[in-house]
Design a protein around this motif. Structure first.
Motif, PDB file in Angstrom:
ATOM      1  N   MET A   1       0.819  -1.205   0.000  1.00  0.00           N
ATOM      2  CA  MET A   1       0.000   0.000   0.000  1.00  0.00           C
ATOM      3  C   MET A   1       0.858   1.263   0.000  1.00  0.00           C
ATOM      4  O   MET A   1       0.531   2.269  -0.629  1.00  0.00           O
ATOM      5  N   ARG A   2       1.964   1.194   0.746  1.00  0.00           N
ATOM      6  CA  ARG A   2       2.864   2.344   0.797  1.00  0.00           C
ATOM      7  C   ARG A   2       3.418   2.669  -0.586  1.00  0.00           C
ATOM      8  O   ARG A   2       3.511   3.835  -0.983  1.00  0.00           O
ATOM      9  N   LEU A 437      -4.393   4.017 -13.207  1.00  0.00           N
ATOM     10  CA  LEU A 437      -3.964   3.702 -11.849  1.00  0.00           C
ATOM     11  C   LEU A 437      -5.108   3.073 -11.057  1.00  0.00           C
ATOM     12  O   LEU A 437      -4.915   2.108 -10.288  1.00  0.00           O
ATOM     13  N   GLY A 438      -6.319   3.591 -11.225  1.00  0.00           N
ATOM     14  CA  GLY A 438      -7.468   3.022 -10.531  1.00  0.00           C
ATOM     15  C   GLY A 438      -7.743   1.602 -10.962  1.00  0.00           C
ATOM     16  O   GLY A 438      -8.045   0.723 -10.126  1.00  0.00           O
ATOM     17  N   MET A 445      -6.200  -5.366  -5.797  1.00  0.00           N
ATOM     18  CA  MET A 445      -7.058  -5.759  -4.689  1.00  0.00           C
ATOM     19  C   MET A 445      -7.758  -7.094  -4.978  1.00  0.00           C
ATOM     20  O   MET A 445      -7.870  -7.951  -4.099  1.00  0.00           O
ATOM     21  N   ALA A 446      -8.203  -7.262  -6.231  1.00  0.00           N
ATOM     22  CA  ALA A 446      -8.869  -8.522  -6.587  1.00  0.00           C
ATOM     23  C   ALA A 446      -7.900  -9.688  -6.494  1.00  0.00           C
ATOM     24  O   ALA A 446      -8.252 -10.789  -6.008  1.00  0.00           O
ATOM     25  N   HIS A 450      -8.183 -12.797  -3.936  1.00  0.00           N
ATOM     26  CA  HIS A 450      -8.187 -14.166  -4.444  1.00  0.00           C
ATOM     27  C   HIS A 450      -7.159 -15.023  -3.718  1.00  0.00           C
ATOM     28  O   HIS A 450      -7.432 -16.197  -3.369  1.00  0.00           O
ATOM     29  N   GLN A 451      -5.977 -14.492  -3.457  1.00  0.00           N
ATOM     30  CA  GLN A 451      -4.941 -15.233  -2.765  1.00  0.00           C
ATOM     31  C   GLN A 451      -5.336 -15.545  -1.335  1.00  0.00           C
ATOM     32  O   GLN A 451      -5.063 -16.622  -0.804  1.00  0.00           O
ATOM     33  N   GLN A 452      -5.993 -14.561  -0.699  1.00  0.00           N
ATOM     34  CA  GLN A 452      -6.454 -14.810   0.679  1.00  0.00           C
ATOM     35  C   GLN A 452      -7.492 -15.905   0.763  1.00  0.00           C
ATOM     36  O   GLN A 452      -7.461 -16.772   1.630  1.00  0.00           O
ATOM     37  N   MET A 453      -8.460 -15.867  -0.192  1.00  0.00           N
ATOM     38  CA  MET A 453      -9.502 -16.901  -0.195  1.00  0.00           C
ATOM     39  C   MET A 453      -8.901 -18.274  -0.487  1.00  0.00           C
ATOM     40  O   MET A 453      -9.321 -19.299   0.080  1.00  0.00           O
ATOM     41  N   LYS A 454      -7.910 -18.313  -1.349  1.00  0.00           N
ATOM     42  CA  LYS A 454      -7.266 -19.597  -1.680  1.00  0.00           C
ATOM     43  C   LYS A 454      -6.508 -20.139  -0.496  1.00  0.00           C
ATOM     44  O   LYS A 454      -6.489 -21.350  -0.226  1.00  0.00           O
TER      45      LYS A 454
END
Length: 458
Positions: A1-2, A437-438, A445-446, A450-454
């Motif tokens: 994020m930084r 950039l957006g 973020m997507a 996805h990595q977190q859910m996996k």
């Protein structure tokens, strides 16, 4: 994020620099050196035809004036319009028929003219050794009361059912003895063609100033029976000099009587001159125009075109006045009800009044005009409204010196005429950068989600 916030900060700094960026000579395709003499503050010049053939914008937004340091100097451009029409002054002139008078028989004719106060004519009589003739072959016009030159003469005559074509000569004199030929041959016409009427009742006098004028037939034919003569004393305005260019007309295969022609640049055309291919042609024509080949045709002026051979002289239709337009594609549609124009192609000429460029000689010379660019923005801090407002308010109190444009030179060449794939004008660049950039941020973020859910499933 930084890292993301660091990227956004850098982007905003770059955008700020883009907003502060001036135009540079390298942004343009071609340039012209402007030769200036003396140390005047203001200079002006007429825009050369080459500029109109190169610029990509009809509002001349892709040209700029620089000094020798490559800095933009304040400048503005404006079209020259014809002066506002001045109400002409008309004065009726006394007209006297001269019976039995012939130019070729002057040796056998005695002309008696009675004058009143101010050398005005009271009556005209002729006498010959033979019986008096009643045939009218000349007219005397008394202009002794006029104190200013004549712009032209407008004549009225008795109408003839079959129409009338006549050729008159005009002579002038201040004493009724010594005559000067002013107009060798003036054609007068009154003809009908279907619903159209072709008239020519005016004789151009080109500023002649004499007390008396004599109108007579150029040959043995009797002149028209004149009723009145009116002099126009004040011109309706000086015609602005125009630049002219020949264009080639090509017949349109999809419709008979349609002729296409294209201008070589974005000239603000306001006149069209048409020469028909064959003599004794009289047709109705309508003109259309459009900016690009994909645009629909816009109807314009409809007028009568003619090319006639009358008593040994050729009579052609005058120049056609149009609203000024930089449309490159044009169409002339000939009404075929009168037989069209016959074989051959019409010769076309387009006329326009070039713009004037006024600039401040800030910095050192030589100064340079740069033109032709695919960039969407105007020349930065060049043709600004502030300088335009100043020049409009102070135009009576200063006189700009003349600058002379030199031959064209290559700056960035024709590559500068292409519109950039990625726009780099400041506002658009910022918007596109933020948009990309957006999108990247949402993709990041997507992907992370996805990595977190996996990871949770494992």
């Amino acid at each position: 994020m930084r890292c993301l916030w660091i990227t956004i900060t850098c982007l905003l700094l770059i955008s700020h620099n883009a907003l502060a960026r001036d135009s540079r000579p390298g942004d343009f395709a071609f340039g012209m050196s402007l030769q200036t003499g003396g140390t005047a503050a203001l200079y002006q010049f007429t825009l050369p035809d080459n500029v109109y053939r190169t610029v990509t914008r009809s509002d001349l937004g892709d040209l700029c004036v620089f000094n020798s340091q490559g800095e933009v100097v304040p400048f503005t451009h404006s079209r020259i319009f014809a002066p506002a029409p001045v109400s002409p002054e008309f004065r009726k002139i006394n007209l006297f028929p001269v019976p039995g008078y012939r130019l070729e028989e002057t040796g056998s004719v005695s002309l008696s003219v009675k004058k009143g106060e101010g050398d005005s004519i009271i009556s005209v009589e002729t006498a010959t050794p033979r019986a008096r003739q009643t045939r009218i072959t000349a007219y005397l016009l008394d202009a002794s009361a006029l104190k200013v030159p004549l712009a032209d003469l407008a004549l009225e005559w008795e109408e003839q059912p079959e129409g009338m074509v006549a050729k008159l000569r005009v002579e002038g004199s201040d004493n009724l003895e010594d005559w000067t030929l002013l107009v060798p041959s003036a054609v007068l016409i009154n003809l009908r063609y279907g619903d159209h009427r072709l008239e020519r009742r005016v004789i151009e006098m080109n500023g002649a100033k004499m007390k008396y004028y004599r109108l007579s037939s150029t040959g043995s034919a009797e002149p028209p029976k004149l009723i009145s003569a009116v002099a126009r004393l004040t011109s309706s305005g000086t015609e602005v000099p125009r630049h002219w260019a020949n264009v080639t007309a090509t017949p349109r295969s999809s419709r008979t009587g349609d002729y296409l022609f294209t201008t070589s640049g974005l000239m603000p055309v306001d006149r069209i001159r048409v020469r028909l291919p064959q003599e004794n042609t009289l047709v109705q024509a309508t003109f259309f125009s459009r900016a690009t080949e994909r645009d629909p045709w816009k109807p314009g002026t409809s007028t009568l075109l003619y090319r006639l051979r009358i008593k040994g002289e050729e009579l052609t239709s005058p120049d056609i006045a149009l609203p000024a337009s930089s449309d490159r594609y044009r169409l002339m549609r000939i009404d075929q009800s009168g037989g069209g124009i016959g074989k051959g192609l019409p010769l076309m000429e387009l006329g326009w009044v070039p713009a004037k460029i006024l600039f401040l000689a800030r910095g050192s010379g030589p100064f340079q005009l740069a033109y032709g660019s695919g960039r969407p923005e105007n020349c930065a801090r060049g043709g600004n409204a502030l300088f335009r407002q100043f020049s409009d308010q102070q135009k009576e109190s200063f006189v700009a010196e003349a600058a002379v444009p030199g031959p064209p030179v290559v700056l960035s060449g024709k590559t500068a005429l292409r519109r950039p794939m990625i726009p780099y004008d400041a506002k658009t660049a910022v918007l596109w950068s933020l948009l990309l950039l957006g999108v990247g941020f949402l993709a990041w973020m997507a992907l992370r989600l996805h990595q977190q859910m996996k990871g949770e499933k494992i």
